[in-house]
Design an enzyme around this catalytic site. Structure first.
Site, short mmCIF file in Angstrom:
data_model
loop_
_atom_site.label_atom_id
_atom_site.label_comp_id
_atom_site.label_asym_id
_atom_site.label_seq_id
_atom_site.Cartn_x
_atom_site.Cartn_y
_atom_site.Cartn_z
N CYS A 109 0.82 -1.22 0.00
CA CYS A 109 0.00 0.00 0.00
C CYS A 109 0.85 1.27 0.00
O CYS A 109 0.33 2.36 -0.22
CB CYS A 109 -0.95 -0.02 1.20
SG CYS A 109 -2.06 -1.42 1.15
N ASN A 114 -10.23 -0.36 0.12
CA ASN A 114 -8.77 -0.25 0.05
C ASN A 114 -8.28 -0.94 -1.24
O ASN A 114 -8.32 -2.16 -1.34
CB ASN A 114 -8.19 -0.93 1.30
CG ASN A 114 -6.67 -0.91 1.33
OD1 ASN A 114 -6.02 -0.64 0.33
ND2 ASN A 114 -6.10 -1.23 2.49
N HIS A 145 -3.45 7.10 2.20
CA HIS A 145 -3.84 5.78 1.69
C HIS A 145 -5.21 5.45 2.30
O HIS A 145 -5.41 5.58 3.51
CB HIS A 145 -2.78 4.76 2.11
CG HIS A 145 -3.23 3.35 1.97
ND1 HIS A 145 -3.74 2.85 0.79
CD2 HIS A 145 -3.28 2.32 2.87
CE1 HIS A 145 -4.06 1.58 0.97
NE2 HIS A 145 -3.80 1.24 2.21
O1 UT7 Z 1 -3.43 -1.15 3.80
C1 UT7 Z 1 -3.50 -1.59 5.11
C2 UT7 Z 1 -4.52 -2.69 5.16
N1 UT7 Z 1 -5.02 -3.04 6.45
C3 UT7 Z 1 -5.69 -2.19 7.27
O2 UT7 Z 1 -5.83 -1.03 7.02
C4 UT7 Z 1 -6.30 -2.80 8.49
C5 UT7 Z 1 -6.40 -1.82 9.63
N2 UT7 Z 1 -7.34 -2.36 10.62
C6 UT7 Z 1 -8.68 -2.12 10.53
O3 UT7 Z 1 -9.13 -1.41 9.66
C7 UT7 Z 1 -9.54 -2.71 11.61
O4 UT7 Z 1 -8.74 -3.36 12.57
C8 UT7 Z 1 -10.58 -3.73 11.05
C9 UT7 Z 1 -11.66 -2.99 10.25
C10 UT7 Z 1 -9.93 -4.77 10.19
C11 UT7 Z 1 -11.31 -4.42 12.20
O5 UT7 Z 1 -11.94 -3.46 13.04
P1 UT7 Z 1 -11.73 -3.51 14.61
O6 UT7 Z 1 -12.55 -2.42 15.17
O7 UT7 Z 1 -10.25 -3.50 14.89
O8 UT7 Z 1 -12.36 -4.91 14.98
P2 UT7 Z 1 -11.71 -6.12 15.78
O9 UT7 Z 1 -10.77 -6.87 14.93
O10 UT7 Z 1 -11.25 -5.61 17.11
O11 UT7 Z 1 -12.97 -7.02 16.03
C12 UT7 Z 1 -14.05 -6.60 16.88
C13 UT7 Z 1 -15.16 -7.63 16.81
C14 UT7 Z 1 -14.66 -9.06 16.98
O12 UT7 Z 1 -15.68 -9.75 17.68
P3 UT7 Z 1 -15.49 -10.12 19.24
O13 UT7 Z 1 -14.24 -10.95 19.32
O14 UT7 Z 1 -15.34 -8.78 19.94
O15 UT7 Z 1 -16.75 -10.84 19.57
C15 UT7 Z 1 -14.61 -9.60 15.58
O16 UT7 Z 1 -14.78 -10.99 15.50
O17 UT7 Z 1 -15.77 -7.58 15.53
C16 UT7 Z 1 -15.77 -8.89 14.94
N3 UT7 Z 1 -15.64 -8.73 13.50
C17 UT7 Z 1 -16.67 -8.59 12.68
N4 UT7 Z 1 -17.99 -8.57 12.91
C18 UT7 Z 1 -18.80 -8.41 11.85
C19 UT7 Z 1 -14.48 -8.67 12.78
N5 UT7 Z 1 -14.78 -8.50 11.48
C20 UT7 Z 1 -16.13 -8.45 11.40
C21 UT7 Z 1 -17.02 -8.28 10.33
N6 UT7 Z 1 -18.34 -8.26 10.61
N7 UT7 Z 1 -16.61 -8.12 9.06
#
Ligand code: UT7
Length: 335
Positions: free
Chosen positions: A119, A291, A261
């Site tokens: 990226c 993205n 980005h």
């Molecule tokens: O170019 C760089 C590319 N990568 C990035 O930019 C990634 C940067 N990170 C992010 O954008 C965020 O970390 C994400 C959008 C990927 C995830 O958001 P988050 O607020 O960090 O969520 P999390 O991973 O802390 O998950 C929170 C909860 C979890 O459930 P529990 O364990 O609290 O019950 C996940 O299982 O949300 C759940 N979860 C979802 N629920 C519904 C994770 N993905 C999803 C989903 N739909 N798609």
């Protein structure tokens, strides 16, 4: 190409272009595949839909279309282009996709090669091209960012598949001896944190003849620790931008546009807050495209140039960040 003019001191931005595939994958449609919802994706990322390549929209084709529209805006004779750099992590040909874009454009005098930095790739390619121009080696360059991550996304992993889409963007830049609109840059890599985001090779052991093994080639799917990548971005991106602004003696209120980005709207908002850059100056098209990796910065820039938000002489602070881990920043003046 041989060196042209060692008096060239600066870079001028002459054109922008972009291309996205027609297929639209909405959040509602993704929730038919994995356990997620439009509400969750929108509130956590700002993304509503993304574009997905079909057979005809590989990186060669997307990169070509983006480059062509940038060259048309610059109004260049195709034979005057000296350099084409394609930033991509998903080339159509592992030996390089830039040469086939060069051939399709008919840019017979241009040297063309790929550059991979995920990226951060477009920003790293733009910096590389600007150095060739400022060094007097080349006069005209086209820098392309194009990626087709949909081919490598794990479509059963709801934590990552919601983020990514396909697309391409390009800028046409020219050396000049009158001024320099490439004001400054900085670049960083921390391979020690590389395991937070990978698209690793998947080799299968086989044998050529008795006692001589080889590994057949291939790649697995994107592996991402979203929380760690998020923490990295909201910490390092403001730091590198603050440092660059200070080094170039700019205040954040002199910045007309913050162009990051496009990874997650919450990252964009957090960086803007930290730099005290108001929301109306933060460019975002995440909602429509998600993205698109190396494509996000030129795709966003092209949209804002074509709808007249970015005007001649506007100051743009830009930052790319992602796998590597790698990150970088540049301060540019449009025009
Ligand atoms: O170019 C760089 C590319 N990568 C990035 O930019 C990634 C940067 N990170 C992010 O954008 C965020 O970390 C994400 C959008 C990927 C995830 O958001 P988050 O607020 O960090 O969520 P999390 O991973 O802390 O998950 C929170 C909860 C979890 O459930 P529990 O364990 O609290 O019950 C996940 O299982 O949300 C759940 N979860 C979802 N629920 C519904 C994770 N993905 C999803 C989903 N739909 N798609």
């Amino acid at each position: 190409m041989e060196g042209i003019n060692f008096n060239q001191i600066g870079v001028s931005f002459k054109g922008s272009g972009s291309y996205v595939p027609d297929q639209i994958l909405t959040n509602q449609k993704i929730s038919q595949k994995v356990d997620t919802s439009n509400e969750w994706i929108q509130s956590r990322t700002g993304i509503s839909e993304r574009r997905i390549s079909s057979v005809k929209d590989n990186v060669n084709e997307m990169g070509y279309q983006a480059a062509l529209t940038a060259i048309e805006m610059a109004n260049w004779d195709i034979n005057t282009i000296d350099l084409i750099i394609l930033a991509t992590s998903t080339p159509h040909d592992l030996f390089g996709s830039a040469p086939s874009i060069q051939a399709k454009l008919g840019a017979a005098n241009a040297v063309a090669f790929d550059l991979t930095a995920a990226c951060s790739g477009f920003l790293f390619a733009l910096i590389t091209a600007s150095k060739f121009l400022k060094g007097g080696s080349f006069k005209r360059a086209v820098v392309i960012g194009a990626d087709q991550l949909s081919s490598f996304v794990d479509w059963n992993d709801r934590r990552s598949c919601i983020l990514f889409g396909d697309g391409a963007g390009a800028l046409a830049i020219e050396a000049t001896n009158e001024f320099d609109n490439f004001i400054g840059f900085d670049m960083r890599t921390d391979g020690g944190r590389g395991s937070f985001l990978n698209l690793p090779s998947k080799n299968k052991k086989d044998s050529i003849v008795d006692e001589i093994d080889f590994l057949s080639g291939g790649f697995s799917e994107i592996q991402m620790n979203g929380q760690e990548v998020y923490k990295f971005a909201v910490k390092e991106v403001p730091l590198i931008l603050e440092k660059l602004l200070k080094k170039m003696k700019y205040n954040s209120d002199q910045v007309d546009w913050l162009l990051l980005h496009q990874a997650n709207q919450r990252i964009l908002d957090s960086v803007g807050e930290r730099l005290k850059i108001p929301k109306e100056k933060i460019l975002s098209n995440l909602e429509k495209y998600g993205n698109t990796s190396a494509a996000t910065i030129p795709l966003m820039m092209d949209e804002a140039v074509r709808d007249y938000r970015i005007k001649q002489n506007d100051i743009i602070a830009t930052s790319g960040f992602g796998a590597g881990l790698s990150w970088g920043a540049a301060l540019i003046k449009w025009g």
